[in-house]
Design a protein around this motif. Structure first.
Motif, PDB file in Angstrom:
ATOM      1  N   TYR A 153       0.829  -1.208   0.000  1.00 44.49           N
ATOM      2  CA  TYR A 153       0.000   0.000   0.000  1.00 44.49           C
ATOM      3  C   TYR A 153       0.865   1.260   0.000  1.00 44.49           C
ATOM      4  O   TYR A 153       0.642   2.181  -0.800  1.00 44.49           O
ATOM      5  CB  TYR A 153      -0.919  -0.016   1.218  1.00 44.49           C
ATOM      6  CG  TYR A 153      -1.660   1.265   1.483  1.00 44.49           C
ATOM      7  CD1 TYR A 153      -2.635   1.726   0.612  1.00 44.49           C
ATOM      8  CD2 TYR A 153      -1.391   2.023   2.621  1.00 44.49           C
ATOM      9  CE1 TYR A 153      -3.326   2.898   0.859  1.00 44.49           C
ATOM     10  CE2 TYR A 153      -2.078   3.196   2.885  1.00 44.49           C
ATOM     11  CZ  TYR A 153      -3.037   3.628   1.999  1.00 44.49           C
ATOM     12  OH  TYR A 153      -3.718   4.796   2.251  1.00 44.49           O
ATOM     13  N   GLU A 154       1.846   1.313   0.888  1.00 41.24           N
ATOM     14  CA  GLU A 154       2.674   2.513   0.996  1.00 41.24           C
ATOM     15  C   GLU A 154       3.452   2.758  -0.291  1.00 41.24           C
ATOM     16  O   GLU A 154       3.561   3.905  -0.746  1.00 41.24           O
ATOM     17  CB  GLU A 154       3.620   2.397   2.181  1.00 41.24           C
ATOM     18  CG  GLU A 154       2.928   2.433   3.539  1.00 41.24           C
ATOM     19  CD  GLU A 154       2.218   3.751   3.821  1.00 41.24           C
ATOM     20  OE1 GLU A 154       2.550   4.776   3.180  1.00 41.24           O
ATOM     21  OE2 GLU A 154       1.324   3.754   4.690  1.00 41.24           O
ATOM     22  N   ARG A 155       3.998   1.703  -0.893  1.00 41.83           N
ATOM     23  CA  ARG A 155       4.748   1.884  -2.138  1.00 41.83           C
ATOM     24  C   ARG A 155       3.829   2.262  -3.290  1.00 41.83           C
ATOM     25  O   ARG A 155       4.138   3.158  -4.081  1.00 41.83           O
ATOM     26  CB  ARG A 155       5.511   0.613  -2.489  1.00 41.83           C
ATOM     27  CG  ARG A 155       6.879   0.448  -1.865  1.00 41.83           C
ATOM     28  CD  ARG A 155       6.878   0.583  -0.376  1.00 41.83           C
ATOM     29  NE  ARG A 155       8.108   0.118   0.246  1.00 41.83           N
ATOM     30  CZ  ARG A 155       8.171  -0.245   1.529  1.00 41.83           C
ATOM     31  NH1 ARG A 155       7.072  -0.231   2.289  1.00 41.83           N
ATOM     32  NH2 ARG A 155       9.326  -0.608   2.064  1.00 41.83           N
ATOM     33  N   ARG A 161      -0.414   8.167  -9.190  1.00 47.48           N
ATOM     34  CA  ARG A 161      -0.557   9.633  -9.199  1.00 47.48           C
ATOM     35  C   ARG A 161      -1.699  10.107  -8.308  1.00 47.48           C
ATOM     36  O   ARG A 161      -2.643   9.335  -8.032  1.00 47.48           O
ATOM     37  CB  ARG A 161      -0.822  10.105 -10.628  1.00 47.48           C
ATOM     38  CG  ARG A 161      -2.130   9.565 -11.207  1.00 47.48           C
ATOM     39  CD  ARG A 161      -2.516  10.230 -12.505  1.00 47.48           C
ATOM     40  NE  ARG A 161      -3.648   9.591 -13.148  1.00 47.48           N
ATOM     41  CZ  ARG A 161      -4.931   9.787 -12.827  1.00 47.48           C
ATOM     42  NH1 ARG A 161      -5.248  10.611 -11.826  1.00 47.48           N
ATOM     43  NH2 ARG A 161      -5.895   9.173 -13.487  1.00 47.48           N
ATOM     44  N   PRO A 162      -1.681  11.361  -7.874  1.00 50.36           N
ATOM     45  CA  PRO A 162      -2.856  11.918  -7.208  1.00 50.36           C
ATOM     46  C   PRO A 162      -4.078  11.814  -8.128  1.00 50.36           C
ATOM     47  O   PRO A 162      -3.998  12.104  -9.323  1.00 50.36           O
ATOM     48  CB  PRO A 162      -2.466  13.389  -6.977  1.00 50.36           C
ATOM     49  CG  PRO A 162      -0.969  13.362  -6.909  1.00 50.36           C
ATOM     50  CD  PRO A 162      -0.542  12.303  -7.903  1.00 50.36           C
ATOM     51  N   GLY A 163      -5.192  11.361  -7.579  1.00 50.56           N
ATOM     52  CA  GLY A 163      -6.387  11.110  -8.375  1.00 50.56           C
ATOM     53  C   GLY A 163      -6.441   9.706  -8.931  1.00 50.56           C
ATOM     54  O   GLY A 163      -7.470   9.289  -9.468  1.00 50.56           O
ATOM     55  N   GLY A 164      -5.344   8.955  -8.797  1.00 42.85           N
ATOM     56  CA  GLY A 164      -5.305   7.576  -9.254  1.00 42.85           C
ATOM     57  C   GLY A 164      -5.949   6.645  -8.243  1.00 42.85           C
ATOM     58  O   GLY A 164      -6.268   7.026  -7.113  1.00 42.85           O
ATOM     59  N   LEU A 165      -6.112   5.388  -8.640  1.00 42.84           N
ATOM     60  CA  LEU A 165      -6.896   4.444  -7.847  1.00 42.84           C
ATOM     61  C   LEU A 165      -6.074   3.213  -7.487  1.00 42.84           C
ATOM     62  O   LEU A 165      -5.400   2.632  -8.336  1.00 42.84           O
ATOM     63  CB  LEU A 165      -8.127   4.027  -8.655  1.00 42.84           C
ATOM     64  CG  LEU A 165      -9.241   3.254  -7.952  1.00 42.84           C
ATOM     65  CD1 LEU A 165      -9.847   4.081  -6.816  1.00 42.84           C
ATOM     66  CD2 LEU A 165     -10.326   2.882  -8.951  1.00 42.84           C
ATOM     67  N   GLU A 201      -6.013   9.674   6.000  1.00 41.66           N
ATOM     68  CA  GLU A 201      -6.604  10.842   5.353  1.00 41.66           C
ATOM     69  C   GLU A 201      -5.968  11.157   3.996  1.00 41.66           C
ATOM     70  O   GLU A 201      -6.375  12.111   3.337  1.00 41.66           O
ATOM     71  CB  GLU A 201      -6.466  12.060   6.274  1.00 41.66           C
ATOM     72  CG  GLU A 201      -7.265  11.944   7.565  1.00 41.66           C
ATOM     73  CD  GLU A 201      -8.761  11.820   7.322  1.00 41.66           C
ATOM     74  OE1 GLU A 201      -9.261  12.413   6.343  1.00 41.66           O
ATOM     75  OE2 GLU A 201      -9.435  11.136   8.106  1.00 41.66           O
ATOM     76  N   ARG A 202      -5.010  10.342   3.582  1.00 42.74           N
ATOM     77  CA  ARG A 202      -4.394  10.567   2.263  1.00 42.74           C
ATOM     78  C   ARG A 202      -5.241  10.030   1.132  1.00 42.74           C
ATOM     79  O   ARG A 202      -4.930  10.269  -0.048  1.00 42.74           O
ATOM     80  CB  ARG A 202      -3.010   9.907   2.222  1.00 42.74           C
ATOM     81  CG  ARG A 202      -1.990  10.491   3.190  1.00 42.74           C
ATOM     82  CD  ARG A 202      -0.704   9.666   3.184  1.00 42.74           C
ATOM     83  NE  ARG A 202      -0.927   8.317   3.693  1.00 42.74           N
ATOM     84  CZ  ARG A 202       0.009   7.365   3.691  1.00 42.74           C
ATOM     85  NH1 ARG A 202       1.201   7.603   3.168  1.00 42.74           N
ATOM     86  NH2 ARG A 202      -0.261   6.167   4.183  1.00 42.74           N
ATOM     87  N   ALA A 217      -9.234   2.646  -3.049  1.00 42.07           N
ATOM     88  CA  ALA A 217      -8.604   3.780  -2.371  1.00 42.07           C
ATOM     89  C   ALA A 217      -8.127   4.765  -3.427  1.00 42.07           C
ATOM     90  O   ALA A 217      -7.234   4.441  -4.220  1.00 42.07           O
ATOM     91  CB  ALA A 217      -7.437   3.313  -1.505  1.00 42.07           C
ATOM     92  N   ARG A 218      -8.717   5.952  -3.442  1.00 40.98           N
ATOM     93  CA  ARG A 218      -8.306   6.992  -4.403  1.00 40.98           C
ATOM     94  C   ARG A 218      -7.316   7.913  -3.707  1.00 40.98           C
ATOM     95  O   ARG A 218      -7.594   8.464  -2.639  1.00 40.98           O
ATOM     96  CB  ARG A 218      -9.523   7.786  -4.854  1.00 40.98           C
ATOM     97  CG  ARG A 218      -9.185   8.979  -5.750  1.00 40.98           C
ATOM     98  CD  ARG A 218     -10.420   9.813  -6.047  1.00 40.98           C
ATOM     99  NE  ARG A 218     -10.096  11.013  -6.817  1.00 40.98           N
ATOM    100  CZ  ARG A 218      -9.699  12.174  -6.262  1.00 40.98           C
ATOM    101  NH1 ARG A 218      -9.576  12.277  -4.947  1.00 40.98           N
ATOM    102  NH2 ARG A 218      -9.428  13.215  -7.042  1.00 40.98           N
TER     103      ARG A 218
END
Length: 220
Positions: A153-155, A161-165, A201-202, A217-218
């Motif tokens: 998950y962390e990697r 990218r931001p907005g990616g899923l 919250e990320r 998770a977006r």
């Protein structure tokens, strides 16, 4: 109107498939052949593959990441949903599974879209980050060893990218996560993982009762 998800009986499941599933012939044959495999339970369901393909199209994904290939059904579903210049980076540790998957990808004509990386997935992810590939992916699907989900998950959160899923499979573990009498390590690990994402919250989050539990998770 109902306030909770209805029970999915065998008859209702058959109805769902008969009125919704649009499974390409090559995927159907792959799924049916995998049903005879000693580890057939590792195969995702056809409606799950179709759902992920829809998600990929909705976010206009072009580069995706997959951890845990098995016989190749999910990666094939993804590759078929991507545009002609799309790419799947697929991580698999078992060369026998990888060989089966490659054959089906070649038959479907999408093998050039799939970059198969053999070896421990965590090492592959860390190598991509070291190579400067942060934010380089639109979508990630994780269906590998459950105890490593927090590390994956962390990697993946860095690589997507931001907005990616990010999509994680088996997050309900056949319902055992809700049974306090079940205390084996994989179940305890999944409970901790689900709680971790709930508090993070990320991301924007949704855990769906699809197949064996599918968490979306977006990245914000």
């Amino acid at each position: 109107m109902t306030r909770r998800t209805i029970e999915l009986t065998d008859a209702l499941y058959d109805y769902l498939l008969s009125t919704s599933l649009r499974e390409p012939e090559v995927l159907r044959r792959l799924r049916e052949e995998t049903a005879g495999h000693p580890h057939a339970e590792m195969q995702i369901s056809p409606e799950q593959g179709q759902f992920m393909a829809l998600l990929i199209r909705l976010i206009d994904a072009r580069r995706t990441l997959e951890l845990g290939v098995f016989t190749g059904y999910s990666a094939l579903s993804t590759a078929l949903a991507l545009p002609p210049d799309g790419e799947v980076v697929a991580c698999e540790i078992d060369p026998e599974y990888a060989a089966i998957a490659r054959g089906w990808w070649e038959e479907a004509g999408v093998d050039l879209k799939i970059d198969l990386r053999l070896g421990p997935a965590l090492e592959t992810l860390e190598g991509m980050l070291e190579a400067g590939e942060a934010d380089a992916f639109d979508f990630a699907f994780v269906d590998a060893d459950k105890e490593s989900y927090p590390d994956y998950y962390e990697r993946c959160l860095e690589l997507v990218r931001p907005g990616g899923l990010l999509v994680f499979d088996n997050t309900l573990r056949r319902g055992t996560v809700a049974d306090p009498k079940v205390t084996d390590e994989p179940t305890e690990s999944m409970r901790a993982f689900n709680l971790k994402l709930h508090r993070d919250e990320r991301i924007d989050l949704s855990l769906l009762p699809v197949s064996d539990g599918l968490t979306l998770a977006r990245r914000r």
